[in-house]
Write a protein that holds these residues in place. Structure first.
Motif, PDB file in Angstrom:
ATOM      1  N   PHE A  64     -56.246 -10.576  35.766  1.00  0.00           N
ATOM      2  CA  PHE A  64     -56.743  -9.160  35.880  1.00  0.00           C
ATOM      3  C   PHE A  64     -56.989  -8.647  34.419  1.00  0.00           C
ATOM      4  N   THR A  65     -56.514  -8.282  33.261  1.00  0.00           N
ATOM      5  CA  THR A  65     -56.334  -7.431  32.426  1.00  0.00           C
ATOM      6  C   THR A  65     -57.396  -7.967  31.191  1.00  0.00           C
ATOM      7  N   ASP A  66     -56.981  -9.778  31.345  1.00  0.00           N
ATOM      8  CA  ASP A  66     -58.093 -10.339  30.407  1.00  0.00           C
ATOM      9  C   ASP A  66     -59.616 -10.288  31.185  1.00  0.00           C
ATOM     10  N   ARG A  67     -59.204 -10.296  32.252  1.00  0.00           N
ATOM     11  CA  ARG A  67     -61.555  -9.935  33.066  1.00  0.00           C
ATOM     12  C   ARG A  67     -61.772  -8.461  32.453  1.00  0.00           C
ATOM     13  N   ILE A  68     -60.673  -7.635  32.390  1.00  0.00           N
ATOM     14  CA  ILE A  68     -60.919  -5.599  32.455  1.00  0.00           C
ATOM     15  C   ILE A  68     -61.548  -6.273  31.352  1.00  0.00           C
ATOM     16  N   ILE A  69     -60.638  -6.110  30.272  1.00  0.00           N
ATOM     17  CA  ILE A  69     -61.148  -7.076  28.392  1.00  0.00           C
ATOM     18  C   ILE A  69     -62.635  -7.165  27.893  1.00  0.00           C
ATOM     19  N   GLY A  70     -62.993  -8.842  29.419  1.00  0.00           N
ATOM     20  CA  GLY A  70     -64.437  -8.815  28.970  1.00  0.00           C
ATOM     21  C   GLY A  70     -65.040  -7.785  29.238  1.00  0.00           C
ATOM     22  N   LEU A  71     -65.033  -7.195  30.462  1.00  0.00           N
ATOM     23  CA  LEU A  71     -66.115  -6.733  30.902  1.00  0.00           C
ATOM     24  C   LEU A  71     -66.379  -5.255  30.371  1.00  0.00           C
ATOM     25  N   GLU A  72     -65.235  -4.519  29.619  1.00  0.00           N
ATOM     26  CA  GLU A  72     -65.133  -3.957  29.226  1.00  0.00           C
ATOM     27  C   GLU A  72     -66.853  -4.283  27.402  1.00  0.00           C
ATOM     28  N   GLN A  73     -65.648  -5.076  27.027  1.00  0.00           N
ATOM     29  CA  GLN A  73     -67.132  -5.338  26.100  1.00  0.00           C
ATOM     30  C   GLN A  73     -68.367  -5.667  26.128  1.00  0.00           C
ATOM     31  N   GLN A  74     -68.546  -6.030  27.431  1.00  0.00           N
ATOM     32  CA  GLN A  74     -69.536  -5.960  28.125  1.00  0.00           C
ATOM     33  C   GLN A  74     -70.732  -5.034  28.623  1.00  0.00           C
ATOM     34  N   VAL A  75     -69.318  -3.903  28.671  1.00  0.00           N
ATOM     35  CA  VAL A  75     -70.358  -2.711  29.083  1.00  0.00           C
ATOM     36  C   VAL A  75     -70.483  -2.217  27.229  1.00  0.00           C
ATOM     37  N   LYS A  76     -69.982  -2.273  26.321  1.00  0.00           N
ATOM     38  CA  LYS A  76     -70.184  -1.368  25.046  1.00  0.00           C
ATOM     39  C   LYS A  76     -71.186  -2.145  24.455  1.00  0.00           C
ATOM     40  N   GLU A  77     -71.571  -3.464  24.887  1.00  0.00           N
ATOM     41  CA  GLU A  77     -72.675  -4.139  24.712  1.00  0.00           C
ATOM     42  C   GLU A  77     -73.911  -3.584  25.073  1.00  0.00           C
ATOM     43  N   LEU A  78     -74.331  -3.238  26.382  1.00  0.00           N
ATOM     44  CA  LEU A  78     -74.730  -2.705  27.092  1.00  0.00           C
ATOM     45  C   LEU A  78     -75.311  -1.376  26.761  1.00  0.00           C
ATOM     46  N   GLN A  79     -73.988   0.049  26.678  1.00  0.00           N
ATOM     47  CA  GLN A  79     -74.664   0.117  26.176  1.00  0.00           C
ATOM     48  C   GLN A  79     -75.606   0.678  24.595  1.00  0.00           C
ATOM     49  N   ALA A  80     -74.996  -0.158  24.337  1.00  0.00           N
ATOM     50  CA  ALA A  80     -75.720  -0.457  22.440  1.00  0.00           C
ATOM     51  C   ALA A  80     -76.932  -0.839  22.339  1.00  0.00           C
ATOM     52  N   ALA A  81     -77.050  -1.567  23.355  1.00  0.00           N
ATOM     53  CA  ALA A  81     -78.723  -2.131  23.429  1.00  0.00           C
ATOM     54  C   ALA A  81     -79.679  -1.534  24.114  1.00  0.00           C
TER      55      ALA A  81
END
Length: 94
Positions: A31-48
């Motif tokens: 779950f921690t790994d999944r959360i970290i991955g989703l947080e990174q996706q959110v950062k990428e989408l916000q930057a885009a």
């Protein structure tokens, strides 16, 4: 948890199963790994999705031009009864 997941770790003795604590620890790590991955996706989408100041001005000018067009104003007049009914419905029903 299924039986297939409970036999992930090799054991020296076949009669010894994986403890509940070990399974829960592995789930927490997953779950921690999944959360970290989703947080990174959110950062990428916000930057885009961020626009530069000049792009934001261009978008606002385009929107203002569209709203001042005859087609936009005619559409607003045509849909006025529906919008009024929606507002009344929200106020009456809650």
């Amino acid at each position: 948890m299924s039986d297939a997941q409970s036999t992930r770790w090799p054991e020296t003795r076949p009669d010894v199963g994986v403890s509940v604590e070990a399974v829960l620890a592995e789930e927490r790590l997953e779950f921690t790994d999944r959360i970290i991955g989703l947080e990174q996706q959110v950062k990428e989408l916000q930057a885009a999705s961020r626009l530069s100041p000049s792009e934001a001005v261009a978008v606002e000018a385009n929107l203002a031009g569209m709203k001042s067009s005859l087609t936009w104003r005619a559409g607003r007049v045509v849909t006025l009864p529906v919008r009024v009914l929606r507002v009344v419905k929200r106020r009456v029903l809650g």
